[in-house]
Design a protein around this motif. Sequence first.
Motif, PDB file in Angstrom:
ATOM      1  N   THR A  53       0.848  -1.197   0.000  1.00 13.10           N
ATOM      2  CA  THR A  53       0.000   0.000   0.000  1.00 13.10           C
ATOM      3  C   THR A  53       0.884   1.247   0.000  1.00 13.10           C
ATOM      4  N   CYS A  55       0.949   5.354   0.118  1.00  9.67           N
ATOM      5  CA  CYS A  55       0.143   6.529   0.484  1.00  9.67           C
ATOM      6  C   CYS A  55       0.753   7.776  -0.156  1.00  9.67           C
ATOM      7  N   ASP A  79      -1.882  -1.050  -3.859  1.00  5.33           N
ATOM      8  CA  ASP A  79      -3.062  -0.294  -3.431  1.00  5.33           C
ATOM      9  C   ASP A  79      -2.585   1.123  -3.127  1.00  5.33           C
ATOM     10  N   VAL A  81      -3.556   4.856  -1.325  1.00  7.80           N
ATOM     11  CA  VAL A  81      -4.436   5.685  -0.509  1.00  7.80           C
ATOM     12  C   VAL A  81      -3.913   7.118  -0.602  1.00  7.80           C
ATOM     13  N   VAL A 108       0.242   1.240   5.909  1.00  5.05           N
ATOM     14  CA  VAL A 108       0.843   1.835   4.703  1.00  5.05           C
ATOM     15  C   VAL A 108       2.291   1.350   4.615  1.00  5.05           C
TER      16      VAL A 108
END
Length: 313
Positions: A53, A55, A79, A81, A108
């Motif tokens: 993930t 960010c 992913d 964010v 994250v």
Amino acid sequence: MSAQVVAEPRPRHLLDFQGWSEGRLNAILDNADTMLQVLDRPVKKVPALQGLTVCTAFFENSTRTRISFELAARRMSADVVSFAAGSSSLSKGESLRDTIETLTSYKVDAYVVRHPASGAAHQVARFSGKPTINAGDGRRAHPTQALLDAYTIRQEYGDLKGRRVAIIGDVRHSRVARSNAELLTRLGAEVVLCGPATLLPRELASLGATLTTDAQQAVKGAHAVMALRLQTERMDAGYLGSLQEYIRDYQVNERLMERAETGAIVLHPGPMNRDLEISADTADGPRSRVLKQVENGQAVRMSVLYHLLVGRG
Ligand code: ASP
């Protein structure tokens, strides 16, 4: 997808170019070629960052950098964010540290940070303990912009060695100028920084660049000319006489480009103020590589994410 291997300790972050060898910087640029090929496929996706993930934490506005980082991470199956300062609890007084610690609790794995304060990306790296990429901190550094600029010049000329690059405009407030002066000189180019004396701090000569207030002199023999935006949002004093004088002396336009090498290219990191630091016809003309820079930005940022995150236990 295979990436070029460099046999030396891998930096954990890209906050600036400290700790990054020329070999590794060139490997980032080499691997961007592979990433551009991925972006040319009908299915523009590889599994390299699956399960991770990323960010993007932007405390300052952005169009190109943010979108290209988010696309870059998604193209490699991470992913993503996004944290946008304007709609967050920062407006309720939450500190940078509490914000980053909160985000890190959501698992994250890496941060891409933009912040108006110089040094903020270092703080995010410290608060999170995760690989962190500086997407622009104050006037200090914007390393991925410099990498994509270096890539764009290299794409044109094959090599940076022996190339002359003139960077013209509001050098004082520009993290792009600082990162480019450092990177391009380390990769063998000659860099000239140019602007009105009030916007050209003398200490930047320590980055290996030559400084001049004469734009005609700066572009003489240049293979690439980069126009910088007047960063009025960072100007707290009267740095300029009049805009007319600025345009007359420093605008990157066809008349100025006549002094450059034949076939010299024009760059701009964006956002452009057309007919201010760059003339509209030059921005749209055959010398312009502005949209190439944007296209290359995605590939270079994929390469940076790959280097920092793949195979890191
Ligand atoms: N987009 C670049 C930066 O974030 C240049 C600019 O804003 O003028 O530094």
